[in-house]
Design a protein around this motif. Structure first.
Motif, PDB file in Angstrom:
ATOM      1  N   SER A  17      32.935  -9.109  34.403  1.00 47.26           N
ATOM      2  CA  SER A  17      33.140  -7.939  35.261  1.00 47.26           C
ATOM      3  C   SER A  17      32.035  -7.874  36.315  1.00 47.26           C
ATOM      4  CB  SER A  17      33.200  -6.639  34.452  1.00 47.26           C
ATOM      5  OG  SER A  17      33.848  -5.658  35.235  1.00 47.26           O
ATOM      6  N   ASN A  29      31.880   4.938  37.281  1.00 44.04           N
ATOM      7  CA  ASN A  29      31.607   3.517  37.050  1.00 44.04           C
ATOM      8  C   ASN A  29      31.173   3.314  35.604  1.00 44.04           C
ATOM      9  OD1 ASN A  29      29.893   3.618  40.168  1.00 44.04           O
ATOM     10  ND2 ASN A  29      31.870   2.623  39.836  1.00 44.04           N
ATOM     11  N   ALA A  51      28.152  -7.488  42.775  1.00 48.14           N
ATOM     12  CA  ALA A  51      29.006  -8.112  43.802  1.00 48.14           C
ATOM     13  C   ALA A  51      28.559  -7.712  45.214  1.00 48.14           C
ATOM     14  CB  ALA A  51      30.463  -7.732  43.548  1.00 48.14           C
ATOM     15  N   HIS A  54      30.946  -8.484  48.185  1.00 49.04           N
ATOM     16  CA  HIS A  54      32.015  -7.511  48.398  1.00 49.04           C
ATOM     17  C   HIS A  54      31.516  -6.309  49.203  1.00 49.04           C
ATOM     18  CE1 HIS A  54      34.371  -9.515  45.108  1.00 49.04           C
ATOM     19  NE2 HIS A  54      35.346  -9.176  45.925  1.00 49.04           N
ATOM     20  N   TYR A 137      39.145  -9.388  50.319  1.00 46.52           N
ATOM     21  CA  TYR A 137      38.369  -8.841  49.190  1.00 46.52           C
ATOM     22  C   TYR A 137      38.983  -9.241  47.837  1.00 46.52           C
ATOM     23  CZ  TYR A 137      36.174  -4.967  46.507  1.00 46.52           C
ATOM     24  OH  TYR A 137      35.495  -4.207  45.598  1.00 46.52           O
ATOM     25  N   ASP A 144      35.769 -14.633  41.559  1.00 46.18           N
ATOM     26  CA  ASP A 144      34.720 -14.205  40.612  1.00 46.18           C
ATOM     27  C   ASP A 144      35.194 -14.428  39.176  1.00 46.18           C
ATOM     28  OD1 ASP A 144      33.354 -13.163  42.798  1.00 46.18           O
ATOM     29  OD2 ASP A 144      33.914 -11.075  42.405  1.00 46.18           O
ATOM     30  N   ILE A 145      36.403 -13.931  38.935  1.00 42.13           N
ATOM     31  CA  ILE A 145      36.922 -13.921  37.556  1.00 42.13           C
ATOM     32  C   ILE A 145      37.317 -15.332  37.107  1.00 42.13           C
ATOM     33  CG2 ILE A 145      38.785 -13.047  36.086  1.00 42.13           C
ATOM     34  CD1 ILE A 145      38.994 -10.658  38.134  1.00 42.13           C
ATOM     35  N   VAL A 153      38.704  -8.700  31.255  1.00 43.90           N
ATOM     36  CA  VAL A 153      37.995  -8.092  32.386  1.00 43.90           C
ATOM     37  C   VAL A 153      37.968  -6.568  32.207  1.00 43.90           C
ATOM     38  CG1 VAL A 153      37.934  -7.909  34.917  1.00 43.90           C
ATOM     39  CG2 VAL A 153      38.875  -9.972  33.856  1.00 43.90           C
ATOM     40  N   PRO A 154      36.826  -6.006  31.754  1.00 43.20           N
ATOM     41  CA  PRO A 154      36.742  -4.548  31.621  1.00 43.20           C
ATOM     42  C   PRO A 154      36.579  -3.886  32.993  1.00 43.20           C
ATOM     43  CG  PRO A 154      34.672  -5.577  30.896  1.00 43.20           C
ATOM     44  CD  PRO A 154      35.597  -6.691  31.290  1.00 43.20           C
ATOM     45  N   ILE A 155      37.544  -3.054  33.359  1.00 41.68           N
ATOM     46  CA  ILE A 155      37.537  -2.396  34.674  1.00 41.68           C
ATOM     47  C   ILE A 155      38.172  -1.011  34.558  1.00 41.68           C
ATOM     48  CG2 ILE A 155      37.550  -4.252  36.428  1.00 41.68           C
ATOM     49  CD1 ILE A 155      40.581  -4.433  36.034  1.00 41.68           C
ATOM     50  N   ASP A 158      41.483   1.789  38.947  1.00 39.98           N
ATOM     51  CA  ASP A 158      41.620   1.507  40.381  1.00 39.98           C
ATOM     52  C   ASP A 158      41.578   0.010  40.697  1.00 39.98           C
ATOM     53  OD1 ASP A 158      38.872   1.459  39.662  1.00 39.98           O
ATOM     54  OD2 ASP A 158      38.302   1.691  41.747  1.00 39.98           O
ATOM     55  N   GLN A 159      41.089  -0.807  39.749  1.00 42.43           N
ATOM     56  CA  GLN A 159      41.003  -2.254  40.008  1.00 42.43           C
ATOM     57  C   GLN A 159      42.151  -3.036  39.381  1.00 42.43           C
ATOM     58  OE1 GLN A 159      38.813  -3.671  42.151  1.00 42.43           O
ATOM     59  NE2 GLN A 159      38.341  -1.533  42.573  1.00 42.43           N
ATOM     60  N   ALA A 193      39.550   5.795  32.009  1.00 41.16           N
ATOM     61  CA  ALA A 193      39.788   4.664  32.904  1.00 41.16           C
ATOM     62  C   ALA A 193      39.795   5.162  34.357  1.00 41.16           C
ATOM     63  CB  ALA A 193      41.104   3.989  32.575  1.00 41.16           C
ATOM     64  N   LYS A 194      39.935   6.471  34.509  1.00 38.98           N
ATOM     65  CA  LYS A 194      39.780   7.048  35.838  1.00 38.98           C
ATOM     66  C   LYS A 194      39.107   8.412  35.697  1.00 38.98           C
ATOM     67  CE  LYS A 194      42.295   7.559  40.155  1.00 38.98           C
ATOM     68  NZ  LYS A 194      43.578   7.278  40.827  1.00 38.98           N
TER      69      LYS A 194
HETATM   70  P1  TYM Z   1      33.247  -0.877  41.986  1.00 41.64           P
HETATM   71  O1  TYM Z   1      31.814  -1.186  42.184  1.00 41.64           O
HETATM   72  O2  TYM Z   1      33.934  -0.024  42.975  1.00 41.64           O
HETATM   73  O3  TYM Z   1      33.442  -0.177  40.591  1.00 41.64           O
HETATM   74  C1  TYM Z   1      32.874  -0.751  39.444  1.00 41.64           C
HETATM   75  C2  TYM Z   1      33.733  -0.455  38.234  1.00 41.64           C
HETATM   76  O4  TYM Z   1      33.825   0.962  38.032  1.00 41.64           O
HETATM   77  C3  TYM Z   1      35.191   1.346  37.914  1.00 41.64           C
HETATM   78  N1  TYM Z   1      35.327   2.696  38.489  1.00 41.64           N
HETATM   79  C4  TYM Z   1      35.830   3.744  37.829  1.00 41.64           C
HETATM   80  N2  TYM Z   1      36.321   3.867  36.590  1.00 41.64           N
HETATM   81  C5  TYM Z   1      36.743   5.096  36.205  1.00 41.64           C
HETATM   82  N3  TYM Z   1      36.680   6.192  37.015  1.00 41.64           N
HETATM   83  C6  TYM Z   1      36.192   6.104  38.266  1.00 41.64           C
HETATM   84  N4  TYM Z   1      36.123   7.185  39.030  1.00 41.64           N
HETATM   85  C7  TYM Z   1      35.731   4.839  38.725  1.00 41.64           C
HETATM   86  N5  TYM Z   1      35.182   4.399  39.895  1.00 41.64           N
HETATM   87  C8  TYM Z   1      34.954   3.084  39.732  1.00 41.64           C
HETATM   88  C9  TYM Z   1      35.967   0.300  38.737  1.00 41.64           C
HETATM   89  O5  TYM Z   1      37.301   0.232  38.335  1.00 41.64           O
HETATM   90  C10 TYM Z   1      35.185  -0.955  38.411  1.00 41.64           C
HETATM   91  O6  TYM Z   1      35.610  -1.502  37.179  1.00 41.64           O
HETATM   92  N6  TYM Z   1      36.131  -4.738  43.058  1.00 41.64           N
HETATM   93  C11 TYM Z   1      35.242  -4.219  42.040  1.00 41.64           C
HETATM   94  C12 TYM Z   1      34.017  -5.083  41.861  1.00 41.64           C
HETATM   95  C13 TYM Z   1      34.347  -6.474  41.488  1.00 41.64           C
HETATM   96  C14 TYM Z   1      34.933  -6.918  40.262  1.00 41.64           C
HETATM   97  C15 TYM Z   1      35.026  -8.320  40.378  1.00 41.64           C
HETATM   98  C16 TYM Z   1      35.349  -6.249  39.110  1.00 41.64           C
HETATM   99  C17 TYM Z   1      34.130  -7.579  42.244  1.00 41.64           C
HETATM  100  N7  TYM Z   1      34.528  -8.682  41.601  1.00 41.64           N
HETATM  101  C18 TYM Z   1      35.569  -9.098  39.330  1.00 41.64           C
HETATM  102  C19 TYM Z   1      35.887  -7.023  38.061  1.00 41.64           C
HETATM  103  C20 TYM Z   1      35.990  -8.413  38.189  1.00 41.64           C
HETATM  104  C21 TYM Z   1      34.839  -2.831  42.464  1.00 41.64           C
HETATM  105  O7  TYM Z   1      35.241  -2.325  43.461  1.00 41.64           O
HETATM  106  O8  TYM Z   1      34.000  -2.238  41.702  1.00 41.64           O
END
Ligand code: TYM
Length: 340
Positions: A17, A29, A51, A54, A137, A144-145, A153-155, A158-159, A193-194
């Motif tokens: 991640s 996050n 990242a 990004h 992007y 990356d992954i 992939v823990p995310i 929104d991802q 998760a959100k």
């Molecule tokens: P980023 O930096 O915006 O967010 C990092 C992680 O936090 C999660 N997240 C949330 N989860 C719950 N509620 C929220 N309000 C909230 N805001 C953010 C995002 O889902 C993320 O898991 N594109 C990615 C960064 C990235 C990445 C990757 C992630 C780049 N390469 C490869 C996984 C695998 C991003 O925008 O993260």
């Protein structure tokens, strides 16, 4: 942690991640991604990235990006990511990310990338800077992954769309050539998760939200956190009950349940008959207490730049060894001549 190589085929699944250092880390996050990242370290081979490449897809101040990259590494360590167990590194220190991203661009259709919600939202928000990097992007994220043959992939939610694109690209490449990439699965929190903005509980809490009064940053001081929770938007009901029609209260219940390590049902029971105002205070206090040790550890680490650089260097070396294997394989398959 065992290095992944031909002689020592990994017994454990690979977790990958990343977080991008655009804006300061916030509670969403942490709850959506970082908390799971910490938990997974004992069971899996984990690889976690800052990242920074990004981050430059949107306008940013170079000095801020540099400061935040150190901040993020100090926070990674402060929340419990352990460089002895996991590989922690900065994306721009491992050039294979950009190299694989280029190849994957050539296996991604313009139409697919155009459908990405984040691209549409970000380009609508900043019409003066709809650059090619913003468009690509998701393919950098796929690189990356896929470079690390990640299984999981823990995310946050929104991802999810970006992860699905990464899966599609992996699958396509494997079909055109022969099995090359592991097709990764997402790991999402059951609750959290959100996490939503405290002042607008129908939109995601984000690092770069215009209204920072609704965003709890991990490094906010106690007074700021309490002020933000006291002002949190709720509804005109009185029940502390998790319900889709009550997004404000449900968001606060989720946050409390995560920081107190209790189920949503237990939280509802604990606060039966309690007023919204008192509940908001309790959630604020619980978050302050939860963040205290993280902030103390961060304060210890942030002034030790040499140590942070050492962690970054060591992580980049280990990551690069793994990334190189995948990249060589990909270059061979697409027909690039390899120098003996
Ligand atoms: P980023 O930096 O915006 O967010 C990092 C992680 O936090 C999660 N997240 C949330 N989860 C719950 N509620 C929220 N309000 C909230 N805001 C953010 C995002 O889902 C993320 O898991 N594109 C990615 C960064 C990235 C990445 C990757 C992630 C780049 N390469 C490869 C996984 C695998 C991003 O925008 O993260």
């Amino acid at each position: 942690m065992a290095e992944i190589n031909d002689k020592n085929i990994p017994q454990k699944k690979v977790v990958y991640s990343a977080l991008k250092p655009t804006g300061d880390l916030q509670l969403g996050n942490y709850i959506g991604a970082v908390k799971n990242m910490v938990k997974l370290q004992d069971e899996y081979n984990c690889i976690y990235t800052i990242a920074d490449m990004h981050s430059i897809t949107v306008e940013n101040v170079p000095a801020d990006l540099r400061r935040r990259t150190y901040d993020f590494m100090a926070l990674f360590l402060a929340v419990g990511l352990d460089p002895e167990k996991s590989i922690l590194f900065v994306q721009s220190h491992v050039p294979q990310h950009a190299e694989l991203a280029w190849v994957l661009n050539c296996y991604t259709q313009f139409g697919e990338a155009s459908r990405m919600t984040q691209f549409k939202e970000k380009s609508a928000k900043n019409p003066e800077n709809v650059n090619l990097g913003l468009f690509a992007y998701p393919t950098l994220m796929a690189a990356d992954i896929l470079l690390y043959q990640a299984d999981l992939v823990p995310i946050g939610k929104d991802q999810k769309q970006h992860l699905e694109l990464a899966r599609d690209i992996a699958h396509r490449f494997n079909t055109v050539y022969s099995p090359t990439f592991v097709v990764p699965d997402g790991i999402f929190s059951k609750h959290g998760a959100k996490i939503y903005n405290l002042l607008d509980p129908t939109s995601k809490m984000g690092k770069t939200d215009d209204n920072t009064n609704g965003v709890v940053f991990l490094l906010d001081d106690a007074d700021t956190i309490m002020r933000k929770f006291k002002r949190a938007v709720t509804d005109c009901d009185t029940d502390i009950r998790f319900d889709e029609s009550k997004p404000g209260i449900s968001n606060l219940i989720t946050i409390y349940s995560v920081v107190s390590d209790k189920t949503v049902e237990a939280v509802e029971k604990e606060f039966e008959g309690v007023s919204y105002a008192d509940f908001k205070l309790k959630v604020g206090e619980a978050v302050v207490e939860y963040l205290k040790p993280i902030q103390a550890k961060y304060n210890e680490l942030i002034n030790n730049k040499d140590y942070l650089l050492e962690v970054m260097r060591n992580g980049a070396e280990r990551a690069s060894r793994i990334a190189n294997k995948t990249l060589s394989k990909v270059y061979r398959k697409v027909g690039f001549v390899q120098l003996p």
